[in-house]
Design an enzyme around this catalytic site. Structure first.
Site, mmCIF file in Angstrom:
data_model
loop_
_atom_site.group_PDB
_atom_site.id
_atom_site.type_symbol
_atom_site.label_atom_id
_atom_site.label_comp_id
_atom_site.label_asym_id
_atom_site.label_seq_id
_atom_site.Cartn_x
_atom_site.Cartn_y
_atom_site.Cartn_z
ATOM 1 N N LYS A 158 0.854 -1.188 0.000
ATOM 2 C CA LYS A 158 0.000 0.000 0.000
ATOM 3 C C LYS A 158 0.893 1.243 0.000
ATOM 4 O O LYS A 158 1.960 1.176 0.598
ATOM 5 C CB LYS A 158 -0.895 -0.088 1.223
ATOM 6 C CG LYS A 158 -0.992 1.152 2.067
ATOM 7 C CD LYS A 158 -1.754 0.974 3.319
ATOM 8 C CE LYS A 158 -1.752 2.325 4.012
ATOM 9 N NZ LYS A 158 -2.447 2.404 5.253
ATOM 10 N N ASP B 270 -3.534 -5.570 1.365
ATOM 11 C CA ASP B 270 -4.209 -4.720 2.342
ATOM 12 C C ASP B 270 -4.096 -5.517 3.637
ATOM 13 O O ASP B 270 -4.841 -6.479 3.854
ATOM 14 C CB ASP B 270 -5.681 -4.498 1.969
ATOM 15 C CG ASP B 270 -6.350 -3.552 2.957
ATOM 16 O OD1 ASP B 270 -5.954 -3.546 4.132
ATOM 17 O OD2 ASP B 270 -7.270 -2.826 2.555
ATOM 18 N N HIS B 271 -3.139 -5.139 4.491
ATOM 19 C CA HIS B 271 -2.788 -6.047 5.591
ATOM 20 C C HIS B 271 -3.954 -6.259 6.561
ATOM 21 O O HIS B 271 -3.984 -7.238 7.286
ATOM 22 C CB HIS B 271 -1.527 -5.575 6.322
ATOM 23 C CG HIS B 271 -1.735 -4.380 7.192
ATOM 24 N ND1 HIS B 271 -1.623 -3.107 6.726
ATOM 25 C CD2 HIS B 271 -2.082 -4.278 8.494
ATOM 26 C CE1 HIS B 271 -1.876 -2.265 7.709
ATOM 27 N NE2 HIS B 271 -2.169 -2.942 8.798
ATOM 28 N N LYS C 42 -5.693 -9.952 9.086
ATOM 29 C CA LYS C 42 -5.880 -10.024 10.542
ATOM 30 C C LYS C 42 -6.841 -11.158 10.879
ATOM 31 O O LYS C 42 -7.867 -11.334 10.216
ATOM 32 C CB LYS C 42 -6.415 -8.686 11.075
ATOM 33 C CG LYS C 42 -5.368 -7.592 11.040
ATOM 34 C CD LYS C 42 -5.911 -6.304 11.607
ATOM 35 C CE LYS C 42 -4.912 -5.170 11.431
ATOM 36 N NZ LYS C 42 -3.745 -5.263 12.292
ATOM 37 N N GLU D 152 -6.665 5.798 16.153
ATOM 38 C CA GLU D 152 -5.254 5.658 16.538
ATOM 39 C C GLU D 152 -4.885 6.728 17.545
ATOM 40 O O GLU D 152 -5.254 7.894 17.367
ATOM 41 C CB GLU D 152 -4.353 5.825 15.320
ATOM 42 C CG GLU D 152 -4.414 4.700 14.338
ATOM 43 C CD GLU D 152 -3.536 4.998 13.125
ATOM 44 O OE1 GLU D 152 -2.335 4.718 13.191
ATOM 45 O OE2 GLU D 152 -4.057 5.521 12.127
ATOM 46 N N HIS E 7 -8.463 0.082 3.942
ATOM 47 C CA HIS E 7 -8.793 -0.782 5.078
ATOM 48 C C HIS E 7 -10.273 -0.721 5.472
ATOM 49 O O HIS E 7 -10.927 -1.748 5.632
ATOM 50 C CB HIS E 7 -7.955 -0.412 6.302
ATOM 51 C CG HIS E 7 -6.486 -0.356 6.047
ATOM 52 N ND1 HIS E 7 -5.830 -1.281 5.282
ATOM 53 C CD2 HIS E 7 -5.542 0.522 6.452
ATOM 54 C CE1 HIS E 7 -4.539 -0.972 5.235
ATOM 55 N NE2 HIS E 7 -4.345 0.115 5.936
ATOM 56 N N LYS F 265 -6.196 10.075 13.686
ATOM 57 C CA LYS F 265 -4.975 9.970 14.492
ATOM 58 C C LYS F 265 -5.086 10.873 15.711
ATOM 59 O O LYS F 265 -5.866 11.817 15.713
ATOM 60 C CB LYS F 265 -3.764 10.374 13.652
ATOM 61 C CG LYS F 265 -3.525 9.401 12.513
ATOM 62 C CD LYS F 265 -2.159 9.559 11.915
ATOM 63 C CE LYS F 265 -1.927 8.585 10.786
ATOM 64 N NZ LYS F 265 -1.748 7.199 11.217
HETATM 65 P P1 NAP Z 1 11.426 2.971 4.326
HETATM 66 O O1 NAP Z 1 11.714 2.591 5.722
HETATM 67 O O2 NAP Z 1 11.642 4.374 3.901
HETATM 68 O O3 NAP Z 1 12.279 1.989 3.393
HETATM 69 C C1 NAP Z 1 12.437 2.234 2.031
HETATM 70 C C2 NAP Z 1 13.284 1.135 1.428
HETATM 71 O O4 NAP Z 1 13.455 1.419 0.045
HETATM 72 C C3 NAP Z 1 14.651 1.022 2.047
HETATM 73 O O5 NAP Z 1 14.977 -0.343 2.172
HETATM 74 C C4 NAP Z 1 15.542 1.678 1.008
HETATM 75 O O6 NAP Z 1 16.804 1.078 1.038
HETATM 76 C C5 NAP Z 1 14.827 1.287 -0.266
HETATM 77 N N1 NAP Z 1 15.158 2.170 -1.385
HETATM 78 C C6 NAP Z 1 14.915 3.486 -1.498
HETATM 79 N N2 NAP Z 1 15.349 3.942 -2.670
HETATM 80 C C7 NAP Z 1 15.892 2.882 -3.316
HETATM 81 C C8 NAP Z 1 16.507 2.707 -4.562
HETATM 82 N N3 NAP Z 1 16.665 3.711 -5.445
HETATM 83 N N4 NAP Z 1 16.954 1.470 -4.899
HETATM 84 C C9 NAP Z 1 16.822 0.438 -4.029
HETATM 85 N N5 NAP Z 1 16.211 0.536 -2.848
HETATM 86 C C10 NAP Z 1 15.771 1.759 -2.492
HETATM 87 O O7 NAP Z 1 9.923 2.633 3.921
HETATM 88 P P2 NAP Z 1 8.932 1.571 4.602
HETATM 89 O O8 NAP Z 1 8.267 2.212 5.752
HETATM 90 O O9 NAP Z 1 9.642 0.295 4.804
HETATM 91 O O10 NAP Z 1 7.812 1.411 3.471
HETATM 92 C C11 NAP Z 1 8.028 0.671 2.290
HETATM 93 C C12 NAP Z 1 6.695 0.525 1.544
HETATM 94 O O11 NAP Z 1 5.797 -0.180 2.379
HETATM 95 C C13 NAP Z 1 6.010 1.842 1.206
HETATM 96 O O12 NAP Z 1 5.331 1.698 -0.012
HETATM 97 C C14 NAP Z 1 5.011 2.033 2.340
HETATM 98 O O13 NAP Z 1 3.919 2.806 1.950
HETATM 99 C C15 NAP Z 1 4.609 0.580 2.579
HETATM 100 N N6 NAP Z 1 4.106 0.330 3.924
HETATM 101 C C16 NAP Z 1 4.924 0.481 5.016
HETATM 102 C C17 NAP Z 1 4.438 0.211 6.280
HETATM 103 C C18 NAP Z 1 5.319 0.324 7.492
HETATM 104 O O14 NAP Z 1 4.847 -0.043 8.574
HETATM 105 N N7 NAP Z 1 6.534 0.780 7.390
HETATM 106 C C19 NAP Z 1 3.098 -0.193 6.446
HETATM 107 C C20 NAP Z 1 2.297 -0.342 5.315
HETATM 108 C C21 NAP Z 1 2.817 -0.077 4.060
HETATM 109 P P3 NAP Z 1 18.178 1.917 1.005
HETATM 110 O O15 NAP Z 1 17.993 3.114 1.869
HETATM 111 O O16 NAP Z 1 19.159 0.914 1.544
HETATM 112 O O17 NAP Z 1 18.377 2.227 -0.421
#
Ligand code: NAP
Length: 504
Positions: free
Chosen positions: A156, A185-186, A190, A224, A248, A348
């Protein structure tokens, strides 16, 4: 929706292996699947990101994340030693098409070692602007051709609006078949959400009640206590309607409102859900004003701690018009639900964190009890708590013990913790296993995503064109703006209190 079979040999390639989602959800989920014996013998996880790491560096990071975030607690040495040889890392910039050949080589090498072909799952845990380039580069490198063995998982948000969601669907559709695409859609993974289907369709007593003749209205609240914090960069371009309701909450509504599927197969279940979205009444500019309200939190105190307003969060736009709260009244225009309002709200920095569905039944047609006996009598309610409490309560009226006849409300409760000893799996465990098994029941199909966007677009457009004049309009630790109360009050209802047991 897994059965008790194990998947084929599998290679997981996690784009965003160094990111937050992998740390908090994916790595712990895969490790727990390993602990519970769900992973095939021949299994590999290849994490990737731009950060330069060796396999060992990545393994160390992963162990730290698992120790911090896994529901099973810190990894035990012998178990970890069994899991860790399957973990690899490859530094790569997803925009560089050449590096994909290295993935191809790594996959080939593993398959040669295993002496068998493997299912390969590409998990896109990266920012959404990278979804198209990764799909295209995988295709150019010839990594997507085996439709039976190759799958892609998209996180998402799926699109920013209807047009971008259609564009992404079109692009993915040129490279993959729909059966290869898993849109997450996590919420659907659940345990308590899956149980709504069991509750509705495995109990004969529910179906006769489940319609406009008996149900007065439905409320779905996902509240939240946390604020946006450091995530204003992402959140400011999104807001509560896009971030929560479009996906969601509408998915929860679909499960409550769907017709019984003919069987429990992915296509049947998803057909019945998309029927609900198609039947939902579309908004006009006038009906948006009557049916949808928004809010943004100001500063306040939460549990004795001073918290900033949304506009004062780190990196926030001090004049941001982004809503951190949204409440919408929907109708499903079909025979079962005609005239029954579905109120959805999310926000939130609210008083408590909880996800709860409440089905409010109609009043008895005639009360035989005089007012002094029945002034505490309430209409029946079915309260489905998704998190943090996991329970289903049917609220009924009973006679209070005593020589006099006084009625009050009591709960008939099914509580997960009290009923089952086993810990419920995390949503991502269920979903990752389903991807491995090729079961798409809990994943969004292209048409579902587009219908949901189509439904909310008039609200998004109206809100974008008409900046709110009174943001911030609710304080931290409240239940949201007054306009949200007015939305339900004008229909003669009120938002149900989130039970205290739901306090985090
Ligand atoms: P994040 O912490 O910012 O991580 C982003 C990732 O992308 C890092 O591993 C980064 O690695 C990599 N990245 C960025 N630019 C890159 C590039 N040019 N080439 C290769 N890798 C690259 O983001 P996140 O929170 O994990 O979220 C990731 C996705 O999941 C998003 O679409 C977000 O909307 C979705 N999501 C996240 C959560 C959550 O709880 N975090 C929940 C639901 C959905 P490097 O920095 O090592 O390049």
């Amino acid at each position: 929706m897994n059965t008790n079979i194990k998947s084929q040999p599998t290679i997981f390639v996690i784009f965003g292996g160094t990111g937050d989602l992998n740390a908090r959800k994916l790595a712990p989920a895969l490790y727990n699947l390993y602990l519970e014996g769900w992973l095939p013998e021949q299994f590999a996880l290849i994490g990737t990101g731009r950060t330069k790491l060796s396999d060992d560096d990545f393994r160390e990071r992963m162990l730290k994340d698992i120790n911090e975030f896994s529901r099973s607690g810190e990894a035990k040495e012998d178990k970890w030693q069994g899991f860790v040889p399957n973990v690899y890392y490859q530094a790569a910039d997803v925009q560089n098409a050449d590096t994909y050949q290295e993935f191809a080589n790594r996959i080939k090498q593993l398959e040669e070692e295993w002496k068998t072909e493997a299912n390969v799952i590409y998990y896109l845990a990266v920012a959404p602007n990278f979804f198209p380039v990764i799909a295209e580069n995988l295709s150019k490198a010839g990594l997507t051709t085996d439709v039976e063995r190759t799958r892609i998982v998209i996180e998402k948000p799926f699109g920013h609006d209807l047009e971008s969601a259609k564009e992404l669907n079109k692009l993915l559709g040129c490279i993959f078949q729909e059966k290869q695409i898993y849109r997450i859609d996590h919420y659907l993974g659940k345990e308590t959400v899956q149980n709504i289907m069991a509750f509705r369709f495995a109990n004969a007593i529910m179906e006769p009640l489940w319609n406009r003749n008996n149900i007065e209205h439905v409320q779905i609240s996902v509240t939240e206590q946390l604020g946006v914090g450091e995530r204003t960069g992402y959140y400011d371009g999104s807001g509560a309607l896009r971030d929560m309701i479009q996906n969601h909450l509408l998915q929860l509504l679909c499960i409550v409102a769907m017709e019984p599927p003919v069987n429990f197969t992915a296509e049947e279940v998803r057909d019945r859900k998309v029927d609900v979205l198609r039947a939902m009444r579309r908004f006009t500019p006038d009906s948006v004003r009557d049916s949808a309200v928004r809010g943004q939190y100001g500063p306040g105190w939460i549990e004795g701690e001073k918290v900033p307003g949304y506009r004062e969060e780190p990196g926030a736009n001090p004049e941001s018009n982004t809503e951190t709260f949204a409440a919408v009244k929907f109708f499903v225009d079909n025979w079962r639900w005609q005239g029954v309002p579905f109120y959805l709200r999310t926000g939130k920095r609210l008083h408590r964190s909880a996800s709860i569905i409440t089905i409010q039944f109609k009043d008895v047609p005639h009360s035989i009890f005089p007012p002094e006996m029945a002034d505490t009598m309430r209409k029946n309610r079915l309260v489905i708590s998704i998190q943090p409490e996991m329970s289903i309560r049917l609220q009924v009226q009973a006679k209070r013990p005593g020589v006099d006849m006084v009625l009050n409300t009591v709960d008939m409760v099914f509580d997960y913790k009290g009923t089952y000893v086993a810990q419920a799996p995390e949503a991502y465990e269920t979903l990752l296993l389903d991807v491995m098994l090729g079961d798409q029941t809990l994943f969004m199909r292209a048409d579902q995503v587009e219908e949901a966007w189509d439904l909310v677009m008039p609200i998004l457009n109206a809100w974008q064109n008409r900046a709110s004049q009174n943001f911030p309009n609710y304080s931290a630790d409240s239940w949201g703006p007054e306009v949200a109360e007015a939305l339900v009050a004008k229909d003669g209802f009120h938002w149900f209190t989130i039970p205290l047991s739901s306090k985090k």
